[in-house]
Design an enzyme around this catalytic site. Structure first.
Site, short mmCIF file in Angstrom:
data_model
loop_
_atom_site.label_atom_id
_atom_site.label_comp_id
_atom_site.label_asym_id
_atom_site.label_seq_id
_atom_site.Cartn_x
_atom_site.Cartn_y
_atom_site.Cartn_z
N HIS A 190 0.98 -0.23 -10.47
CA HIS A 190 0.06 -1.07 -9.69
C HIS A 190 -0.24 -2.37 -10.45
CE1 HIS A 190 -3.10 -0.80 -6.27
NE2 HIS A 190 -2.78 -2.06 -6.51
N ARG A 238 0.85 -1.18 0.00
CA ARG A 238 0.00 0.00 0.00
C ARG A 238 0.89 1.24 0.00
NH1 ARG A 238 -3.24 -2.95 -1.50
NH2 ARG A 238 -5.26 -3.53 -0.65
#
Length: 309
Positions: free
Chosen positions: A272, A224
């Protein structure tokens, strides 16, 4: 027949309709799976947090909300969600994350960038240490972190892991809690971040904790974005204390074009892509939880609301 509401973006329904129906049938569950029902007729919600469903109050007979994402930070605090919430633990996602993490750890361990990016006629041999002499620390020993720790252990690395609660993984030095955090960072030649985003983990890697790491350490973050204090990391990169950071997740995505990370030669930005929920395997996870709900067995991967994951 039970009613399963698929609550996600329309393009996801196109991907999931057939695999989800097939998985439910294979699990022996007779279900009507649609994107629209009267709320009071819904038995289960297959859910993505960016869907239009944000108020769960009308879903009075819903037995569980089955998240399609591994992360639940954007939904776990929803006070209208009073039924069980299950996070996605997808074998396909786990395998993909393991491959991505092992690939980038090996890249840094072997110093591959030196040869891939440095073809300038400079013949300077650089022989890396053996894996057994490279210390890797995995922050987060959930499903993903444990799988990565085991894969790196099997390659011969000296692997430690850190988690909030005590864990036990054969061949991995397992540390936990505040007492274990400094030890985990101090021995991290390569640090892999696979923690969830919670109030306790935001900015976990700040200036002080970066200073605990060995000089020349490398960071790999597919977990994250908010786990890292960006300004602190830039400072550590500028000073040379951290040699390189490979970052797949960010506070703002897509990463703004004017973000300093783009300009740093010792930062690798990936968009990502470390891993993604796979439709077939995640559909099987959803179907198993629906099956469990129908026969009175406990759901798997239930979120601990207090812990936030």
């Amino acid at each position: 027949m039970i009613n399963v509401l698929f609550a996600a973006k329309p393009e996801r329904w196109v991907e999931y309709e057939t695999p989800l129906k097939d998985a439910l049938e294979a699990a022996g569950v007779t279900a009507n799976v649609q994107t629209k029902f009267a709320p009071e007729e819904v038995d289960y919600i297959v859910y993505a947090p960016n869907s239009a469903v944000q108020d769960f109050t009308p879903y009075t007979r819903c037995k569980a909300v089955l998240n399609l994402w591994a992360g639940v930070e954007s939904i776990v605090g929803n006070k209208t969600l009073t039924m069980p919430l299950c996070r996605m633990v997808d074998p396909g996602m786990t395998q993909g994350m393991k491959e991505w993490v092992v690939g980038h750890v090996m890249r840094h361990h072997l110093g591959m960038d030196r040869n891939i990016l440095g073809q300038n006629g400079d013949w300077t041999p650089h022989v890396p240490p053996l894996a057994q002499d490279r210390r890797v620390t995995i922050m987060g020993l959930g499903e993903l972190g444990s799988a990565c720790a085991e894969a790196l252990r099997d390659l011969g690395f000296d692997v430690a892991g850190w988690s909030r609660r005590a864990k036990d993984i054969t061949g991995v030095t397992c540390l936990h809690g505040d007492d274990g955090l400094k030890t985990a960072l101090a021995r991290a030649d390569i640090l892999v971040l696979l923690l969830p985003k919670t109030a306790a983990t935001e900015n976990l890697l700040n200036a002080e904790r970066l200073s605990w790491m060995p000089k020349g350490a490398m960071i790999v973050n597919p977990g994250r974005g908010p786990l890292i204090d960006d300004d602190a990391l830039l400072g550590a990169l500028n000073s040379g204390h951290i040699a390189h950071a490979t970052l797949d997740v960010f506070r703002v995505e897509p990463l703004p074009k004017d973000h300093p990370y783009w300009a740093y030669p010792n930062v690798t930005v990936t968009p990502h892509i470390a891993s993604e929920t796979r439709t077939k395997t995640s559909s099987e996870v959803v179907a198993e939880n629906v099956r469990r709900g129908e026969v009175g067995e406990p759901f798997v991967h239930v979120v601990d609301r207090g812990a936030g994951y």
